[in-house]
Design a protein around this motif. Structure first.
Motif: not given
Length: 493
Positions: A161-162, A171-172, A204-206, A300-301
């Motif tokens: 996800s970054l 996905g998020m 993103v930071a977390r 797709q993941p």
């Protein structure tokens, strides 16, 4: 009269360390530790070496990645996106891919290593499962390995996800929907994770902090603990001549196994580098930056989370209202079943020990055919996983096979209930058949294919007696508890 020679500088340094750290005693004990020589033990090494590659490439990527969702206007080497507003995270990912020397190769090595790492762990655990090496005294080590697998799933999700591209953002959105389906606290969890209304500005930071610091630190500690217990409990081995519950037959750590392990590390590293060089993975520039009002088609993941999405896709859109609150069962049920499928793996050693009443220590491995119920359960779990993985890509399956997506979805719903049961029954029957085959071989020997005519005209096949080593392999096991049937005396079968 001979004078005693003074020790050399190296010997004095070694004596100094030995006097303070006991390195000579430890080295004498553990450097000659014996490792069984069997190909299946390489699966664990693939996991370890992939983890090392992940750490090395991850350190390199952190030097250039900017975990920020502040918007900037892109002006870089990738011309199609010039002038487009995007987050700093996505812009820095493009810079790594096109402007940093070796950046794209490192990104791809990192991603391929993550896939191989999870695949290696799952295969490694299945090897331990089917051979029964999780039994006493190794239950805790099994839990450590299971915890590593669980952490790796979330570590992969966070890293995926970054880049903040459209695919990872989709996905998020899925994660946010799963959180919102949790009764009572779902909205609070979503607000806490995303730092406000979705998509927020902190995600993103977390995820970056969790991905590069918290979870890798826990995983590294678990890897060390896992290896310490492997050394403490000694290696398991398959039954064979000279192999007992009290010894290990194989090669010593120094120098044989160390040389093999070093060479195998470079083979794994080279294979990952080759895959990264010739096979593109996660081309974020093709997806574009994430926008909350857009959805990537054919999203797709990664394969190890595909079964979780499959659970959601095949669930009917059920909703119920209780006390003024709407429960979205179409999402809530899958996110409850998802951890249960994983928990089943983690607690199995304790369940089997309790059901079978097996409290003894085991250092010899089982042949899967000699444990038909356990083997059937493992095969059923794998079949369920594969069916759900297909469910996670039901749109792709429908498109490729030119079928209705409703047809594919209903077929997978039925398969989820039918296939694991059928696989369990078939696998168990195959194991029992193989046991009968082993019994015949032990009693009558190996079939040679040579036909002999007896003096009275009967034709028989000539059997070759098995060697003592082969007989030992076939017979050196305890009878499985689940196959023992206690018949009442005086009523023989």
């Amino acid at each position: 009269m001979r004078t005693r020679e003074l020790p050399g500088r190296g010997e004095r340094v070694a004596d100094w360390f030995d006097g303070r750290l006991g390195v000579h005693t430890l080295g004498r004990k553990y450097l000659r530790k014996v490792f069984p020589d069997h190909w299946s033990f390489l699966l664990g090494e693939i996991c370890l070496y992939s983890f090392v590659v992940l750490i090395l490439t991850g350190v390199y990527l952190t030097l250039f990645f900017h975990p920020s969702m502040n918007e900037v206007t892109y002006h870089g080497s990738y011309v199609p996106l010039n002038g487009v507003r995007m987050s700093e995270a996505y812009a820095s990912t493009l810079d790594i891919s096109f402007d940093v020397r070796g950046g794209l190769l490192m990104r791809q090595v990192h991603h391929w290593a993550a896939l191989v790492f999870v695949a290696g762990m799952l295969t490694h655990m299945m090897r331990h499962f089917f051979t029964g090496s999780f039994r006493r005294p190794r239950e805790v080590n099994w839990v450590f390995g299971w915890s590593l697998l669980l952490l790796a799933l979330f570590e992969g999700l966070f890293g995926y996800s970054l880049p903040d591209d459209l695919l990872s953002g989709t996905g998020m959105r899925f994660v946010n929907g799963a959180l919102l389906s949790v009764p009572v606290v779902g909205t609070y969890l979503s607000m806490f994770l995303f730092g406000g209304e979705y998509p927020g500005h902190d995600i993103v930071a977390r995820f970056y902090s969790l991905h590069i610091l918290v979870i890798p630190g826990i995983m590294a500690a678990l890897v060390v603990a896992h290896l310490i217990l492997v050394v403490y409990h000694k290696h398991t081995q398959f039954a064979g001549p000279g192999r007992t519950e009290r010894n290990v037959v194989g090669t010593p750590f120094m120098p044989v196994y160390l040389a093999k392990a070093g060479g195998f590390f470079f083979l794994v590293f080279g294979a990952l580098a080759l895959m990264a060089a010739v096979a593109s993975i996660n081309p974020v520039w093709s997806y574009g930056p994430y926008r909350a009002d857009q959805v990537s088609t054919g999203a797709q993941p990664d394969w190890y989370l595909g079964f979780a999405e499959g659970l959601v896709r095949i669930m009917p859109g059920w909703e119920i209202t209780l006390w003024g609150h709407t429960l979205v069962l179409g999402v809530l049920i899958p996110i409850v079943v998802f951890p249960l499928l994983l928990v089943l793996i983690g607690v199995y050693p304790f369940v089997e020990a309790r059901v079978t009443g097996d409290k003894g220590e085991h250092h010899l491995l089982d042949r899967p055919r000699n444990r038909p119920v356990r083997t059937g359960i493992g095969a059923a779990w794998i079949s369920l996983y594969l069916v759900l993985l297909a469910g996670g890509g039901n749109d792709i399956v429908a498109t490729r096979l030119h079928l209705s997506i409703n047809t594919v979805t209903w077929a997978i719903r039925i398969a989820v209930l039918v296939v694991p049961v059928a696989v369990f029954v078939i696998t168990r029957r195959i194991c029992l058949g193989l046991q009968l085959q082993d019994r015949e071989r032990a009693l009558h020997g190996r079939e040679t294919g040579v036909i002999k005519r007896l003096p009275h005209g009967e034709y028989v096949e000539v059997h070759e007696p098995l060697s003592q080593a082969q007989l030992h392999t076939l017979t050196a096991h305890q009878r499985p508890g689940e196959l023992v049937r206690h018949e009442p005396r005086g009523n023989p079968r």
